[in-house]
Scaffold this active site. Structure first.
Site, short mmCIF file in Angstrom:
data_model
loop_
_atom_site.label_atom_id
_atom_site.label_comp_id
_atom_site.label_asym_id
_atom_site.label_seq_id
_atom_site.Cartn_x
_atom_site.Cartn_y
_atom_site.Cartn_z
N LYS B 62 1.21 -1.65 0.17
CA LYS B 62 0.03 0.39 0.56
C LYS B 62 0.78 1.01 0.13
CE LYS B 62 -4.13 1.80 2.64
NZ LYS B 62 -5.02 1.60 3.28
N SER B 138 -9.72 1.58 2.43
CA SER B 138 -8.59 1.55 1.40
C SER B 138 -7.81 1.69 1.08
CB SER B 138 -8.94 2.75 2.61
OG SER B 138 -7.70 2.63 2.93
N SER B 163 -10.46 -0.84 6.40
CA SER B 163 -9.76 -0.43 5.27
C SER B 163 -9.13 -1.65 4.37
CB SER B 163 -8.78 0.59 5.03
OG SER B 163 -9.29 1.93 5.35
#
Lengths: 92, 460
Positions: B62, B138, B163
């Protein structure tokens, strides 16, 4: 709770954001809906609860206070606004 | 899948360089769907140089997590040009054992969102099952690419309020959110310090726990990190499950998710003891408590993005400090980031702090007590990971910001309490969008979570 453009202006100044009129209007409307929902927390029965700032509750174990290699000026290498090994910033 | 892959590399049945070439080629093609903010063009060179038990493992990360030498900007324009000079502690652990890094995956800016839309247009990840729909957020790119690739893969995501589990559920992959602090946050760009939890997203339960075992542990660079060297093992003949009554409700869930979850529960009940539990206050107040605390922490964490020490800069001449600071933040932050900064600043301001921030912190204690009570009668708590399957980008446009925050209704309680949780895809017909079931365990009970996951996966 009364939420108007005046409050948004004060909050935006504290948050270091410059909002134009349409943004002030939009965020005022969002605030009304969101703060109204968050305010329902008033209905939650709280008695002797202490605030939790982390869960699970931890007793941080710090490393021994022995000098080690600092990052030094590595962090400066990527920025453009620098002079003689110092950050170059705006006037205070 | 990962273990077998590594064994094949070790036995010489697979060539790691050829494997890296194939993966990179596929990732380049996948880029049109917005999964990556950065792709490592030196992947094959990297894999040639590595040695160790993870030789042949290719990991995506990420964007909010530091990987040495790769742009790491948490999906934000304000961190353009920021390239970390060292790895996050968890990345360092993987690298030392021979893993290589494919690139950085897209996300909502600083993790603010449940649909991966609060970022640059070219970084909005499209769901591989239907490109008109979101991957969730996310950690959108991490889950989206893991579902997309045909190769063995692990992505490192991060969860603050859901997320990891939300995009895993929407994309049909497995997401493990560890106990708060189990994996070091050193090198993870903050959203909310008391809530941020890095963790793996993979294709199988075995894969995510294999990686978790390698990245967990106390880290002297993060004073909030801790993992017991010998986690408490409770010897049980049989795990006891509980489902959350407030989240098994047709008024809360879409019709589709309600019937899928009902079907899954029946199958679990056929082999295990399952009882109804209540998390009434978590469901009623969780979104508010999470919203207030995460936005308050956010508003202080993002104060450091001033265009001075890293990321975007402007010519500083002829500007006062406040003007410079405000101008760059206004120009570079996404609308949702501004909204959360404003709400968080408001919740901490004199006159409002006691009613919002401090009250939410006290409420958090009470919400955790509700979990403690539930765990007295059950070992694992079950609920749907998301109240609906992945919405289309057009549907999201019609949702107000508050309605969007409710996408994580089923996930914020476990995140607020720092409890480990695992999202497993439910088997679905080929033309249906994926949906996950969420398993939650007590703090540091990842082993129990693993056993529960393995026990029910065959039943579903």
């Amino acid at each position: 709770m009364e939420i108007d453009k005046k409050i948004i202006e004060i909050v935006a100044k504290n948050a270091r954001l410059e909002l134009n009129n349409s943004e002030k209007e939009k965020f005022s409307q969002d605030f009304k809906e969101i703060i109204s929902y968050f305010s329902k927390l008033e209905n939650m029965q709280l008695t002797d609860e202490k605030p939790s700032f982390h869960l699970p509750k931890l007793s941080p174990k710090y490393r021994e206070d022995i000098p080690s290699q600092p990052l030094g000026r590595k962090a400066l290498l990527l920025i453009k606004n620098k002079e003689d090994g110092y950050y170059k910033g705006p006037g205070v | 899948m990962i273990k077998q892959h590594l064994e094949q590399i070790k036995q010489g049945e697979k060539n790691p360089v050829e494997f890296a070439e194939q993966v990179l080629q596929e990732a380049k093609e996948a880029q049109q769907h917005g999964y990556f903010t950065y792709l490592n063009q030196n992947l094959t060179k990297d894999i040639k140089k590595t040695q160790g038990e993870l030789k042949g493992l290719i990991v995506s990360v990420k964007d909010a997590i530091w990987v040495k030498g790769m742009p790491s900007q948490a999906g934000s324009r304000i961190l353009d040009n920021f390239i970390p000079f060292e790895d996050a502690s968890l990345i360092k652990k993987l690298r030392q054992k021979g893993a290589v890094f494919l690139g950085k995956t897209s996300q909502d800016e600083f993790g603010y969102g449940s649909f991966g839309i609060n970022t640059r247009k070219e970084w909005i990840a499209k769901n591989p099952k239907n490109y008109e729909k979101t991957c969730g957020g996310s950690s959108s790119g991490s889950a989206g690419y893991t579902a997309y690739t045909k190769y063995p893969h692990i992505s490192i995501g991060e969860s603050t309020g859901g997320s990891i589990a939300c995009p895993s559920s929407f994309c049909g992959v497995v997401g493990l959110t560890p106990t708060y602090g189990a994996v070091s946050r050193y090198g993870v760009i903050d959203l909310a310090n008391s809530l941020d939890k890095p963790g793996p997203i993979g294709k199988t339960i075995d894969d995510v726990f294999f990686i978790f075992d390698l990245i967990k542990g106390t880290d002297e660079k993060d004073s909030t990190s801790y993992y017991p060297s010998k986690p408490k093992q409770e010897s049980k003949n049989e795990l006891k499950f509980g489902f959350v009554s407030e989240l098994f409700n047709p008024d809360v869930l879409s019709k589709e998710v309600y019937s899928e979850f009902k079907r899954a529960l029946k199958k679990i009940e056929s082999k295990f003891q399952v009882e109804e539990i209540s998390l009434k206050e978590n469901i009623e107040y969780g979104v508010s408590v999470y919203g207030i605390l995460s936005m308050s922490e956010t508003s202080t964490n993002l104060a450091k993005y001033s265009g001075l020490r890293y990321g975007k800069e402007m010519p500083p001449e002829n500007k006062t400090y406040n003007k410079y600071f405000s101008e760059i933040r206004t120009k570079e932050f996404e609308e949702e980031t501004k909204r959360r900064l404003l709400l968080g600043t408001f919740a901490r301001m004199s006159g409002y702090r006691d009613a919002f921030y401090l009250r939410a912190a006290r409420a958090r204690t009470k919400l955790f007590k509700e979990y403690s009570k539930a765990f007295k009668s059950v070992d694992i708590i079950l609920n749907p990971a998301t109240p609906y399957t992945a919405p289309s980008f057009e549907e999201i446009k019609t949702m107000s910001p508050l309605k969007q925050y409710f996408a994580d209704l089923c996930l914020v309680p476990a995140n607020l309490a720092g409890l480990p949780h695992l999202s497993i895809p439910l088997p679905r017909e080929e033309d249906k969008m994926p949906q996950g079931i969420l398993l939650t365990a007590k703090h540091y009970s990842e082993q129990e979570l693993y056993l529960a996951g393995k026990n029910i996966e065959g039943l579903l």
